[in-house]
Design an enzyme around this catalytic site. Structure first.
Site, PDB file in Angstrom:
ATOM      1  N   ASP A  86       1.053  -0.707  -2.950  1.00 56.27           N
ATOM      2  CA  ASP A  86       0.010  -0.006  -3.682  1.00 56.27           C
ATOM      3  C   ASP A  86      -0.381  -0.748  -4.949  1.00 56.27           C
ATOM      4  OD1 ASP A  86       0.022   2.056  -1.805  1.00 56.27           O
ATOM      5  OD2 ASP A  86       1.497   3.233  -2.932  1.00 56.27           O
TER       6      ASP A  86
ATOM      7  N   TYR B 210      13.547  -2.848  -1.232  1.00 52.98           N
ATOM      8  CA  TYR B 210      12.767  -2.593  -2.440  1.00 52.98           C
ATOM      9  C   TYR B 210      13.723  -2.291  -3.589  1.00 52.98           C
ATOM     10  CZ  TYR B 210       8.332  -2.021   0.124  1.00 52.98           C
ATOM     11  OH  TYR B 210       7.205  -2.219   0.884  1.00 52.98           O
TER      12      TYR B 210
END
Length: 254
Positions: free
Chosen positions: A51, A109
């Site tokens: 994003d 992540y």
């Protein structure tokens, strides 16, 4: 010929990884550069979407093109043209049939937040300042709740187009360190895939548990009901970094 790239980018001034009309994205900048290198329009594919504001230390992409430049030297050719907030770390000829999106087996992540009395400029770009002093032991104990295969329907934001919400978390850890006068927390998670905003929601829930704002029972209820409202808020994008994407065979000799 298909090429595989390992790329890194600072997401601060990108509107995400995927091309969007009239907006600066990782894909648009990479494809504009690829057209200059290959002399023809090129479309890039990514191992997964990030994003707006999300960073990448080890995103993987592939693109097709023809050039006399050796595959391992494409890194240098691209980096001469790319901006400072997007660089190719490694380039290689892709294995036959390689698809960076479908072939991804594990992704890692890291979400970073820090606790300090005031904003710390040297941390603020890649971490989020949060209140309180979360209990590290409580956060670490809660990690076990998420590991394994679960239905993470409650851990996705509105707009997710995933066909299934079942995902497997292989590893989840929380570390704490001191940096520039603040207490930094690093939440690192490895899984077979992640839903839209899943890592940012998961990180928020661990933070809430560490601060006593949520309990393990809240997590279990969210798994059972699939209700997003059972969980803490989604943490901001800038604290999230895609660190590593793994495939069945090493792509770049690492």
């Amino acid at each position: 010929m298909r090429y595989a790239f390992l790329i890194s980018y600072d997401g601060t001034h990108f509107y995400g990884s995927q091309r969007q009309k009239s907006l600066r994205t990782v894909q648009s900048v990479l494809e504009e550069t690829a057209e200059k290198v290959f002399g023809a329009p090129v479309k890039a594919a990514f191992s997964g979407r990030t994003d707006a504001g999300v960073h990448a230390a080890g995103q993987v992409c592939h693109l097709d093109g023809e050039t006399g430049i050796p595959a391992e030297k494409l890194r240098e050719a691209f980096n001469r043209l790319l901006p400072d907030d997007l660089k190719v770390l490694r380039s290689a000829a892709a294995p036959e049939g390689f698809d960076c999106t479908r072939g991804a087996r594990r992704k890692t992540y890291c979400y970073r937040f820090y606790c300090a009395e005031s904003v710390l400029p040297l941390l603020e770009r890649y971490a989020v300042r949060l209140e309180g002093a979360p209990d590290l032991d409580a956060m670490r104990a809660a990690c076990a709740l998420f590991e394994g295969e679960h239905d993470f329907a409650a851990f996705r934001a509105t707009g997710s187009s995933a066909k299934t919400t079942v995902r497997t978390i292989y590893a989840l850890s929380v570390d704490r360190l001191t940096a520039y006068g603040g207490t930094m927390y690093e939440i690192r998670v490895t899984g077979n895939g992640f839903l839209y905003n899943m890592v940012r929601i998961l990180a928020g829930e661990l933070y809430a548990i560490g601060c006593g704002k949520a309990t393990e029972e809240d997590v279990l209820a969210a798994f059972e009901t699939g209700e997003r409202t059972r969980l803490f808020k989604t943490l901001p994008a800038r604290g999230l970094t895609m660190e590593r994407v793994e495939y069945e065979s090493p792509l770049f000799g690492i």
